[in-house]
Design a protein around this motif. Structure first.
Motif, short mmCIF file in Angstrom:
data_model
loop_
_atom_site.label_atom_id
_atom_site.label_comp_id
_atom_site.label_asym_id
_atom_site.label_seq_id
_atom_site.Cartn_x
_atom_site.Cartn_y
_atom_site.Cartn_z
N THR A 143 0.82 -1.22 0.00
CA THR A 143 0.00 0.00 0.00
C THR A 143 0.85 1.27 0.00
O THR A 143 0.33 2.36 -0.24
CB THR A 143 -0.89 0.07 1.26
N GLY A 144 2.14 1.15 0.34
CA GLY A 144 2.99 2.33 0.44
C GLY A 144 2.76 3.12 1.72
O GLY A 144 3.27 4.23 1.86
N ASP A 145 2.00 2.55 2.66
CA ASP A 145 1.66 3.25 3.92
C ASP A 145 2.91 3.84 4.59
O ASP A 145 3.78 3.11 5.08
CB ASP A 145 0.98 2.25 4.87
N PRO A 146 3.01 5.19 4.67
CA PRO A 146 4.24 5.83 5.16
C PRO A 146 4.55 5.49 6.62
O PRO A 146 5.72 5.42 6.99
CB PRO A 146 3.97 7.32 5.01
N SER A 147 3.51 5.29 7.46
CA SER A 147 3.78 4.97 8.87
C SER A 147 4.49 3.64 8.97
O SER A 147 5.45 3.48 9.74
CB SER A 147 2.49 4.91 9.68
N SER A 148 4.03 2.65 8.21
CA SER A 148 4.68 1.33 8.24
C SER A 148 6.11 1.44 7.76
O SER A 148 7.01 0.79 8.29
CB SER A 148 3.92 0.34 7.37
N VAL A 149 6.32 2.25 6.71
CA VAL A 149 7.68 2.42 6.18
C VAL A 149 8.58 3.01 7.26
O VAL A 149 9.70 2.54 7.49
CB VAL A 149 7.67 3.34 4.92
N ALA A 150 8.07 4.03 7.96
CA ALA A 150 8.86 4.69 8.99
C ALA A 150 9.18 3.73 10.14
O ALA A 150 10.30 3.71 10.65
CB ALA A 150 8.10 5.92 9.51
N ILE A 151 8.20 2.91 10.53
CA ILE A 151 8.41 1.97 11.64
C ILE A 151 9.49 0.93 11.27
O ILE A 151 10.37 0.60 12.07
CB ILE A 151 7.07 1.27 12.00
N MET A 152 9.43 0.47 10.03
CA MET A 152 10.38 -0.52 9.55
C MET A 152 11.79 0.09 9.47
O MET A 152 12.77 -0.48 9.96
CB MET A 152 9.95 -0.93 8.13
N ALA A 153 11.88 1.29 8.87
CA ALA A 153 13.18 1.96 8.73
C ALA A 153 13.77 2.24 10.12
O ALA A 153 14.95 2.01 10.37
CB ALA A 153 13.02 3.25 7.94
#
Ligand code: ZN
Ligand code: ZN
Length: 507
Positions: free
Chosen positions: A413-423
């Motif tokens: 989905t490109g969900d930015p919150s998930s990306v930030a949590i992973m990074a």
């Protein structure tokens, strides 16, 4: 008008003789007769006429429909793999934009002419592709890059069962309209053939152009040999009015002779393929070996289904052939997606396709492809020399489950919150002393930059800092990726690593 258009289509053999003229003939034809909105209706009627009039008719068209679909899927997978390399290592985007219109135009015209000279139906497919306007493609480099991205798959680790259709307002509207009608088999297969040939030609042109631009030879290209029955059909005499249109009886005769010779030359280049999906064997061109055919299909339906070996025949029987052997075909059966067994092995563990219209960047497609090829890896980071450094949390462990859940959401989905949590989690993990030497030179800034590039999130740095803030406020100081870890488990996870003590700083 319909008959006239068929006869006056620019010919495949003219594509190589005089590409410029062939192209301008196409251009004027597309503007004059095949333009939207009436174009598709005319082409659709012509396609139906062609199927009805051909010696094998509807059954023949239904039988060869998968022969258009499967190779188109394979072409798109190959383009994606190649383009990812060019994007990351050859600076494709900038080089293409910097090349002048003349240089771009040369590669595109060479690709189009080369392809359309090889098969009648590829040449005809130009009439379905308003996208392949040489003038537009050469003038504005971005249009070609967009076309490339439109045929690239979202994951190149496997061959899909359906190609990516290139969206076009006119064709999309027309196709949606056709789908609503509960049409005859003839109409369904005519419509499907047009759409698939359109996709096939565009994909091929993109692939040949790219290859030519980066200085590589064109990819191997072979056209499936069609079975010729022994019944000779005599061509009907040309009505005088039509002969007049072609410049008089002599000129018309010369034209037909030329077409016949060109057709013979094209057909002599064709090879027969093994019918099993994951087999790439072709019958030797010198005729030394003839593939055996399915006896039932041939005797009952005069259908030619060839196999290189009994092994392939057996494998295909289970996968596809049992359902259609010796039977009359229908559109539903031939258009049912069948996953290529050679690439289906990771189907269960694979990162899913994007949802809700999310479009992956080339960098993310490369990441998804690499992870799906190596399902034990949880992520692949890149060091300062752009060398891949895979992260592997260990199968079935808690961090892996939490990480993969987050990764799936981010990548589909490109969900930015998930990306930030992973990074954030990877930044924290790699800052700990217990981290392997392999990752020594990968800094938190580099991780954030990589994720920002992959997911196209400009303010990822701020988002990661927000995630750190959430960790600071958690009574147990758990990184948000592990926020659901029960206290005892968290104690174990944190024991030698001290994830809770990491102070993350980003430039
Ligand atoms: Zn085979
Ligand atoms: Zn059969």
């Amino acid at each position: 008008m319909a008959t006239m258009s068929v006869l006056t289509l620019p010919l495949p053999q003219d594509a190589l003789r005089d590409p410029e003229k062939w192209n301008s003939d196409w251009k004027s034809l597309l503007c004059r007769e095949l333009a939207f909105p009436s174009g598709p209706y005319l082409l659709f009627r012509l396609k139906m006429m062609e199927i009805t009039m051909s010696s094998k008719g509807l059954q023949g068209s239904l039988a060869r429909y998968p022969d258009f679909v499967n190779p188109t899927c394979a072409i798109q997978r190959n383009i994606t793999e190649e383009a990812l390399l060019y994007f990351s290592h050859a600076d494709l985007e900038n080089r293409w934009m910097d090349a002048g219109a003349d240089e771009r135009g040369k590669h595109i015209l060479d690709a189009m002419a080369g392809l359309c000279s090889k098969a009648r139906n590829l040449n005809e497919a130009r009439s379905y592709c308003p996208e392949l306007s040489l003038k537009r493609l050469r003038t504005d480099g971005k249009i070609f890059l967009d076309l490339l991205k439109a045929v690239m798959l979202e994951d190149a680790s496997f061959i899909p069962t359906k190609p990516r259709f290139v969206s076009h307002p006119g064709w999309d509207a027309w196709a949606a309209e056709q789908e609503k009608l509960n049409d005859s088999e003839l109409k369904k297969v005519s419509c499907a053939e047009i759409l698939i040939l359109r996709t096939k030609l565009i994909s091929h042109v993109v692939q040949f152009t790219l290859r030519s631009f980066v200085g590589l030879p064109p990819p191997e290209f072979s056209v499936q040999k069609e079975y010729k029955s022994n019944q000779k059909t005599k061509s009907p005499a040309l009505p005088p009015a039509l002969a007049e249109l072609l410049g008089g009886p002599e000129a018309a005769k010369a034209r037909f002779k030329d077409e016949k010779t060109a057709m013979k030359a094209r057909h002599s280049q064709r090879v027969a393929h093994c019918s099993y999906l994951s087999c790439t064997e072709t019958e030797p061109a010198d005729g030394s070996v003839k593939f055996p055919r399915c006896k039932t299909c041939f005797e009952k339906m005069q259908r030619q289904v060839l196999y290189c070996s009994a092994t392939c025949q057996k494998a295909d029987w289970k996968l596809r052939h049992k359902a259609v052997c010796g039977k009359s075909l229908d559109f539903e059966t031939v258009s049912r997606p069948v996953e290529n067994p050679a690439t289906a092995s990771t189907a269960d563990t694979r990162i899913g396709p994007p949802v809700n219209g999310y479009k992956r960047s080339p960098a993310l497609i490369a990441q998804v492809t690499a992870l799906n090829r190596n399902p034990t890896f949880d992520y692949i980071l890149y060091d300062a020399n752009n060398q891949p450094k895979p992260i592997d949390f260990g199968a079935g462990q808690y961090p892996q489950l939490a990480f993969r859940e987050c990764r799936e959401l981010a990548m589909t989905t490109g969900d930015p919150s998930s990306v930030a949590i992973m990074a954030h989690y990877l930044c924290v993990l790699l800052s700990t002393k217990s981290c392997s030497k392999d990752f020594e030179d990968i800094t938190a800034n580099m991780i954030v930059a990589q994720f920002a590039r992959e997911f196209c999130i400009d303010d990822l740095r701020q988002r990661v800092l927000v995630v750190q803030h959430i960790q600071d406020r958690d009574p147990l100081h758990r990184p948000p990726l592990l926020i659901n870890a029960p206290p005892q488990l968290w104690a174990v996870l944190n024991k030698d690593v001290n994830l809770d003590k990491v102070v993350l700083s980003l430039d």
